[in-house]
Design a protein around this motif. Structure first.
Motif, PDB file in Angstrom:
ATOM      1  N   ARG A  57       0.826  -1.391   0.128  1.00 18.64           N
ATOM      2  CA  ARG A  57      -0.038   0.043   0.016  1.00 18.64           C
ATOM      3  C   ARG A  57       0.846   1.306   0.066  1.00 18.64           C
ATOM      4  NH1 ARG A  57      -3.782  -2.955   4.210  1.00 18.64           N
ATOM      5  NH2 ARG A  57      -5.020  -4.188   2.830  1.00 18.64           N
ATOM      6  N   ASP A  58       2.186   1.371  -0.457  1.00 14.26           N
ATOM      7  CA  ASP A  58       3.291   2.245  -0.626  1.00 14.26           C
ATOM      8  C   ASP A  58       3.270   3.070   0.984  1.00 14.26           C
ATOM      9  OD1 ASP A  58       3.982   1.779  -3.121  1.00 14.26           O
ATOM     10  OD2 ASP A  58       2.263   2.816  -3.949  1.00 14.26           O
ATOM     11  N   VAL A  59       3.258   2.007   1.898  1.00 18.64           N
ATOM     12  CA  VAL A  59       3.554   2.745   3.272  1.00 18.64           C
ATOM     13  C   VAL A  59       4.988   2.464   3.498  1.00 18.64           C
ATOM     14  CG1 VAL A  59       3.087   2.779   5.700  1.00 18.64           C
ATOM     15  CG2 VAL A  59       1.170   2.760   3.910  1.00 18.64           C
ATOM     16  N   ALA A  60       5.932   3.467   3.975  1.00 17.09           N
ATOM     17  CA  ALA A  60       7.293   3.297   4.397  1.00 17.09           C
ATOM     18  C   ALA A  60       7.345   2.941   5.941  1.00 17.09           C
ATOM     19  CB  ALA A  60       8.246   4.435   4.080  1.00 17.09           C
ATOM     20  N   VAL A  61       7.988   1.541   6.059  1.00 15.13           N
ATOM     21  CA  VAL A  61       8.170   1.320   7.599  1.00 15.13           C
ATOM     22  C   VAL A  61       9.494   1.124   7.774  1.00 15.13           C
ATOM     23  CG1 VAL A  61       7.538  -0.624   9.301  1.00 15.13           C
ATOM     24  CG2 VAL A  61       5.866   0.195   7.464  1.00 15.13           C
ATOM     25  N   SER A  62       9.968   1.381   8.926  1.00 19.09           N
ATOM     26  CA  SER A  62      11.442   1.007   9.456  1.00 19.09           C
ATOM     27  C   SER A  62      11.475   0.212  10.759  1.00 19.09           C
ATOM     28  CB  SER A  62      12.228   2.329   9.565  1.00 19.09           C
ATOM     29  OG  SER A  62      13.701   2.039   9.829  1.00 19.09           O
ATOM     30  N   VAL A  63      12.187  -0.646  10.831  1.00 19.62           N
ATOM     31  CA  VAL A  63      12.374  -1.420  12.225  1.00 19.62           C
ATOM     32  C   VAL A  63      13.867  -1.097  12.439  1.00 19.62           C
ATOM     33  CG1 VAL A  63      12.248  -3.486  13.326  1.00 19.62           C
ATOM     34  CG2 VAL A  63      10.531  -3.036  11.492  1.00 19.62           C
ATOM     35  N   THR A  64      13.891  -0.622  13.797  1.00 17.68           N
ATOM     36  CA  THR A  64      15.416  -0.214  14.248  1.00 17.68           C
ATOM     37  C   THR A  64      16.170  -1.840  15.172  1.00 17.68           C
ATOM     38  OG1 THR A  64      15.288   1.848  14.250  1.00 17.68           O
ATOM     39  CG2 THR A  64      17.003   1.193  15.415  1.00 17.68           C
ATOM     40  N   SER A  65      16.851  -2.297  14.712  1.00 24.28           N
ATOM     41  CA  SER A  65      17.772  -3.265  15.303  1.00 24.28           C
ATOM     42  C   SER A  65      16.753  -4.367  16.094  1.00 24.28           C
ATOM     43  CB  SER A  65      18.442  -2.348  16.721  1.00 24.28           C
ATOM     44  OG  SER A  65      19.451  -1.508  16.223  1.00 24.28           O
ATOM     45  N   PRO A  66      16.066  -5.024  15.185  1.00 20.02           N
ATOM     46  CA  PRO A  66      15.322  -6.158  15.728  1.00 20.02           C
ATOM     47  C   PRO A  66      16.167  -7.314  16.136  1.00 20.02           C
ATOM     48  CG  PRO A  66      15.374  -6.291  13.273  1.00 20.02           C
ATOM     49  CD  PRO A  66      16.037  -4.989  13.611  1.00 20.02           C
ATOM     50  N   SER A  67      15.733  -8.158  16.986  1.00 17.93           N
ATOM     51  CA  SER A  67      16.351  -9.124  17.499  1.00 17.93           C
ATOM     52  C   SER A  67      16.965 -10.202  16.524  1.00 17.93           C
ATOM     53  CB  SER A  67      15.493 -10.214  18.523  1.00 17.93           C
ATOM     54  OG  SER A  67      16.005 -11.269  18.940  1.00 17.93           O
ATOM     55  N   VAL A  68      17.996 -10.967  16.813  1.00 18.82           N
ATOM     56  CA  VAL A  68      18.509 -11.926  15.698  1.00 18.82           C
ATOM     57  C   VAL A  68      17.756 -13.154  15.881  1.00 18.82           C
ATOM     58  CG1 VAL A  68      20.970 -10.868  15.596  1.00 18.82           C
ATOM     59  CG2 VAL A  68      20.506 -12.691  17.361  1.00 18.82           C
ATOM     60  N   ASN A  69      16.929 -13.291  16.794  1.00 20.82           N
ATOM     61  CA  ASN A  69      16.409 -14.523  16.935  1.00 20.82           C
ATOM     62  C   ASN A  69      14.825 -14.460  16.510  1.00 20.82           C
ATOM     63  OD1 ASN A  69      18.551 -15.635  18.761  1.00 20.82           O
ATOM     64  ND2 ASN A  69      17.806 -14.273  20.244  1.00 20.82           N
ATOM     65  N   GLY A  70      14.456 -15.725  15.958  1.00 26.19           N
ATOM     66  CA  GLY A  70      13.156 -15.740  15.740  1.00 26.19           C
ATOM     67  C   GLY A  70      12.869 -15.383  14.151  1.00 26.19           C
ATOM     68  N   CYS A  71      11.491 -15.563  14.058  1.00 28.17           N
ATOM     69  CA  CYS A  71      10.831 -15.080  12.691  1.00 28.17           C
ATOM     70  C   CYS A  71      10.111 -13.599  13.045  1.00 28.17           C
ATOM     71  CB  CYS A  71       9.999 -16.206  12.342  1.00 28.17           C
ATOM     72  SG  CYS A  71       8.974 -15.547  10.607  1.00 28.17           S
TER      73      CYS A  71
END
Length: 111
Positions: A40-54
């Motif tokens: 839907r052309d929405v920009a999202v940024s996730v900062t430093s997510p965990s290295v574990n899991g999905c």
């Protein structure tokens, strides 16, 4: 310095090193952002997510992903990081889906 005091100091240093090494895997993150654009052309940024899991992306899925973190990631078309259709995305690279293909819905961190 007495022998006993040196031994105590050395023992303390070894125990501290082991304690830090044993806890270093807890709370590890990618260090840096993973940015994406949804269907839907929405920009999202996730900062430093965990290295574990999905990690799930937006419900509508992502059509473009930029991996600006310090670890590689793998993108999936499913919500549970499974399936044959996956895309490997190294650090400091970006990727967009091919028109007519399903968007990415999850990612996992390579560590």
């Amino acid at each position: 310095m007495s022998v006993r005091r040196r031994f105590t100091t050395a023992s303390g240093a070894v125990l501290l090193t082991l304690a830090v090494a044993g806890c270093s895997g807890l709370g590890r993150t990618t260090v840096g952002p993973i940015a994406y654009v949804t269907e839907r052309d929405v920009a999202v940024s996730v900062t430093s997510p965990s290295v574990n899991g999905c990690h799930r992306l937006a419900p509508s899925g992502a059509t473009k992903v930029a991996n600006e973190s310090l670890t590689d990631i793998v993108l999936y078309q499913t919500r549970n990081c499974e399936g044959k259709e996956s895309t490997y995305l190294p650090i400091n690279t970006s990727e967009a889906i091919v028109p007519g293909h399903l968007p990415w819905r999850s990612y996992s961190v390579v560590h």
